[in-house]
Design an enzyme around this catalytic site. Structure first.
Site, PDB file in Angstrom:
ATOM      1  N   GLY A  72     -10.970   2.972   6.204  1.00 25.40           N
ATOM      2  CA  GLY A  72     -10.527   2.870   7.590  1.00 25.40           C
ATOM      3  C   GLY A  72     -11.080   3.976   8.478  1.00 25.40           C
ATOM      4  O   GLY A  72     -11.491   3.741   9.613  1.00 25.40           O
ATOM      5  N   ASN A 153       0.946   2.980  11.976  1.00 19.61           N
ATOM      6  CA  ASN A 153       1.197   3.365  10.587  1.00 19.61           C
ATOM      7  C   ASN A 153       2.501   4.126  10.389  1.00 19.61           C
ATOM      8  O   ASN A 153       2.993   4.219   9.284  1.00 19.61           O
ATOM      9  CB  ASN A 153       0.020   4.186  10.054  1.00 19.61           C
ATOM     10  CG  ASN A 153      -0.436   5.269  11.001  1.00 19.61           C
ATOM     11  OD1 ASN A 153      -0.783   4.998  12.151  1.00 19.61           O
ATOM     12  ND2 ASN A 153      -0.408   6.507  10.552  1.00 19.61           N
ATOM     13  N   GLN A 181      -3.283  -1.127   9.022  1.00 20.63           N
ATOM     14  CA  GLN A 181      -1.918  -1.418   8.561  1.00 20.63           C
ATOM     15  C   GLN A 181      -1.588  -2.911   8.614  1.00 20.63           C
ATOM     16  O   GLN A 181      -0.592  -3.339   8.045  1.00 20.63           O
ATOM     17  CB  GLN A 181      -0.891  -0.655   9.407  1.00 20.63           C
ATOM     18  CG  GLN A 181      -0.876   0.838   9.160  1.00 20.63           C
ATOM     19  CD  GLN A 181      -0.360   1.219   7.784  1.00 20.63           C
ATOM     20  OE1 GLN A 181       0.444   0.513   7.187  1.00 20.63           O
ATOM     21  NE2 GLN A 181      -0.815   2.339   7.271  1.00 20.63           N
ATOM     22  N   SER A 201      -9.016  -1.354   5.573  1.00 15.84           N
ATOM     23  CA  SER A 201      -9.100  -0.466   4.423  1.00 15.84           C
ATOM     24  C   SER A 201      -8.396  -1.097   3.235  1.00 15.84           C
ATOM     25  O   SER A 201      -7.242  -1.502   3.326  1.00 15.84           O
ATOM     26  CB  SER A 201      -8.446   0.875   4.764  1.00 15.84           C
ATOM     27  OG  SER A 201      -8.429   1.694   3.624  1.00 15.84           O
ATOM     28  N   HIS A 203      -7.227   0.046   0.338  1.00 15.17           N
ATOM     29  CA  HIS A 203      -6.100   0.652  -0.391  1.00 15.17           C
ATOM     30  C   HIS A 203      -4.766   0.475   0.334  1.00 15.17           C
ATOM     31  O   HIS A 203      -3.717   0.873  -0.179  1.00 15.17           O
ATOM     32  CB  HIS A 203      -6.372   2.122  -0.736  1.00 15.17           C
ATOM     33  CG  HIS A 203      -6.255   3.102   0.382  1.00 15.17           C
ATOM     34  ND1 HIS A 203      -5.121   3.859   0.569  1.00 15.17           N
ATOM     35  CD2 HIS A 203      -7.104   3.467   1.364  1.00 15.17           C
ATOM     36  CE1 HIS A 203      -5.302   4.666   1.617  1.00 15.17           C
ATOM     37  NE2 HIS A 203      -6.502   4.432   2.124  1.00 15.17           N
ATOM     38  N   THR A 239     -26.350   2.788  -1.678  1.00 16.11           N
ATOM     39  CA  THR A 239     -26.067   1.724  -2.641  1.00 16.11           C
ATOM     40  C   THR A 239     -24.607   1.313  -2.546  1.00 16.11           C
ATOM     41  O   THR A 239     -23.721   2.156  -2.514  1.00 16.11           O
ATOM     42  CB  THR A 239     -26.410   2.203  -4.068  1.00 16.11           C
ATOM     43  OG1 THR A 239     -27.772   2.609  -4.079  1.00 16.11           O
ATOM     44  CG2 THR A 239     -26.191   1.102  -5.085  1.00 16.11           C
ATOM     45  N   CYS A 327      -1.143  12.447   6.625  1.00 12.82           N
ATOM     46  CA  CYS A 327      -2.052  13.480   7.112  1.00 12.82           C
ATOM     47  C   CYS A 327      -1.299  14.605   7.810  1.00 12.82           C
ATOM     48  O   CYS A 327      -1.745  15.735   7.819  1.00 12.82           O
ATOM     49  CB  CYS A 327      -3.059  12.882   8.088  1.00 12.82           C
ATOM     50  SG  CYS A 327      -3.589  11.242   7.635  1.00 12.82           S
TER      51      CYS A 327
HETATM   52  C1  LIG Z   1      -4.667   4.693   6.362  1.00 10.57           C
HETATM   53  C2  LIG Z   1      -5.101   4.465   7.748  1.00 10.57           C
HETATM   54  C3  LIG Z   1      -6.390   4.805   8.180  1.00 10.57           C
HETATM   55  C4  LIG Z   1      -7.369   5.502   7.272  1.00 10.57           C
HETATM   56  O1  LIG Z   1      -7.891   4.646   6.289  1.00 10.57           O
HETATM   57  P1  LIG Z   1      -8.625   5.287   5.019  1.00 10.57           P
HETATM   58  O2  LIG Z   1      -9.179   4.102   4.306  1.00 10.57           O
HETATM   59  O3  LIG Z   1      -7.595   6.006   4.246  1.00 10.57           O
HETATM   60  O4  LIG Z   1      -9.706   6.158   5.551  1.00 10.57           O
HETATM   61  C5  LIG Z   1      -6.743   4.530   9.469  1.00 10.57           C
HETATM   62  N1  LIG Z   1      -5.880   3.940  10.325  1.00 10.57           N
HETATM   63  C6  LIG Z   1      -4.640   3.594   9.957  1.00 10.57           C
HETATM   64  C7  LIG Z   1      -3.745   2.934  10.923  1.00 10.57           C
HETATM   65  C8  LIG Z   1      -4.198   3.853   8.660  1.00 10.57           C
HETATM   66  O5  LIG Z   1      -2.961   3.528   8.305  1.00 10.57           O
END
Ligand SMILES: *Cc1c(COP(=O)(O)O)cnc(C)c1O
Length: 394
Positions: A72, A153, A181, A201, A203, A239, A327
């Site tokens: 993200g 988030n 999110q 993202s 994860h 890659t 964070c």
């Molecule tokens: C977690 C998050 C990100 C960052 O994503 P990463 O893949 O961890 O770099 C950016 N924006 C929002 C709203 C998020 O919740």
């Protein structure tokens, strides 16, 4: 060991069985480089093309509109930096965003400000929702980009993305949304919602970490972000992380299947938690609109206590929660999101974020609701701030 009750899914999620099953064979056998012309390379290229097609299908996009990134943060940096550069080339250096974006967006905007861009941050009001008419009013002839997150988030509020997109489309201004999110949790169709660029993202929807994507609508010119080889249609060299890409596609498909059902179950747990807390614990505030919020998001302030001490007590009970974004926890500044919705500093300090998903059970919720009132009153008894408050009120 005590059972872990994981209620921090906005920070990251577990890796789903579907994602693991997609990744392991690639890690074990498909080590070819998708750029290689031999058969092992071509097999890898096929897997890559297939993953791209499946990710695109989940959000109503075309495969050639998907660029895989490291997540993200990278997608946000790429989208915003490049749209700003394109604007500057035409003499347009005004950007519209909101006060409660993720730091990946806010810090990118800060850098652009230093480079001479002007940034308007829209008010998100007490309910955590941006007003479309205020966005309209903020648009200027030199506006080169609008970036508004899909869902927040910390407080989980969902924005009027399709309407914002329509305004931008009408005015010919590119519209980016950080949907990290929202993807895999809400039904999203980029075409129907007038989205030009969108960050995702893996994860955050039970895929692996360190992989994500940027959707960029055909017709929006995307400039190179990482110089190197011809990967990602020459836009992002390096890659490809094929195992993670395959894991992401599988996780997203899995998340988008049966989403409505899952969302109902999760939001029922969310509502029960909020209702019970409001009923049983005095001096609390629910942050963000109660209806227009992510299915799993609970965000509540407990007056008179520190969010961090609450987290530690919950952790002793096996409950993983958060006091804001991952964070910012660890720093003493209260969350910029809670300040943006108008909470005073001292109250913003006492915030608790619980983010649930389908892996949580009624027993998890029950346990939380049993231990929380005692923890809160225990902390309040030791709190000088609380003592002060009670004196003033008596
Ligand atoms: C977690 C998050 C990100 C960052 O994503 P990463 O893949 O961890 O770099 C950016 N924006 C929002 C709203 C998020 O919740």
């Amino acid at each position: 060991m005590k059972k872990i009750i994981y209620m921090d899914n906005a920070a990251t999620t577990s890796t789903s069985r579907a994602a693991l099953d997609a990744m392991i064979p690639v890690l074990e056998r498909e080590y070819g480089n998708p750029s290689s012309l031999h058969q092992l390379g071509q097999q890898a290229a096929d897997l890559l093309a297939d993953a791209r097609k499946r990710v695109a299908a989940c959000i109503g996009a075309q495969p050639d509109e998907i660029y895989f990134t490291s997540g993200g943060t990278e997608s946000d940096n790429w989208a915003i930096t490049q749209l700003a550069q394109a604007g500057a080339a035409k003499g347009k250096k005004h950007i519209i965003s909101t006060a409660f974006e993720h730091h990946a967006v806010l810090h990118t905007l800060k850098r652009l400000e230093k480079e001479g861009f002007e940034v308007t941050l829209l008010d998100v009001h007490q309910d955590g929702i941006v007003r479309v008419d205020e966005l309209k009013a903020a648009i200027r002839p030199d506006t080169c980009l609008v970036t508004v997150m899909y869902a927040n988030n910390e407080i989980g509020t969902i924005q009027l993305i399709a309407e914002i997109g329509a305004v931008c489309r009408e005015q010919g201004i590119p519209f980016h949304t950080d949907a990290v999110q929202a993807v895999g949790h809400l039904p999203i169709n980029v075409a129907k919602e007038n989205i030009d660029l969108m960050s995702m993202s893996a994860h955050k929807f039970h895929g692996p970490k360190g992989i994500g994507a940027l959707y960029c609508r055909r017709g929006i010119r995307l400039t190179n972000f990482i110089e190197g080889g011809a990967q990602e249609r020459n836009r992002r060299g390096g890659t490809e992380n094929l195992p993670a890409i395959c894991g992401m596609a599988a996780a997203l498909e899995d998340a988008c299947t049966g989403m409505e059902e899952r969302s109902k179950t999760v939001s029922a747990m969310r509502d029960r938690i909020i209702d019970q807390i409001v009923q049983n614990i005095p001096y609390v505030r629910v942050n963000g609109d109660r209806e227009k919020r992510l299915p799993g998001n609970v965000n509540i302030c407990f007056e008179g206590i520190e969010g961090e001490s609450l987290l530690l007590r919950l952790d002793l009970e096996g409950i993983c929660a958060s006091s804001g974004s991952a964070c910012t926890s660890g720093s003493l500044d209260p969350s910029h999101v809670l300040l943006a919705i108008g909470l005073p500093k001292e109250i913003a300090h006492g915030s608790l974020r619980l983010t649930l998903d389908e892996e949580n059970t009624e027993e998890d919720v029950q346990h939380l609701l049993e231990v929380l009132p005692g923890i809160v009153s225990g902390l309040r008894e030791m709190s000088p701030v609380w003592e002060e408050m009670m004196k003033e009120n008596s």
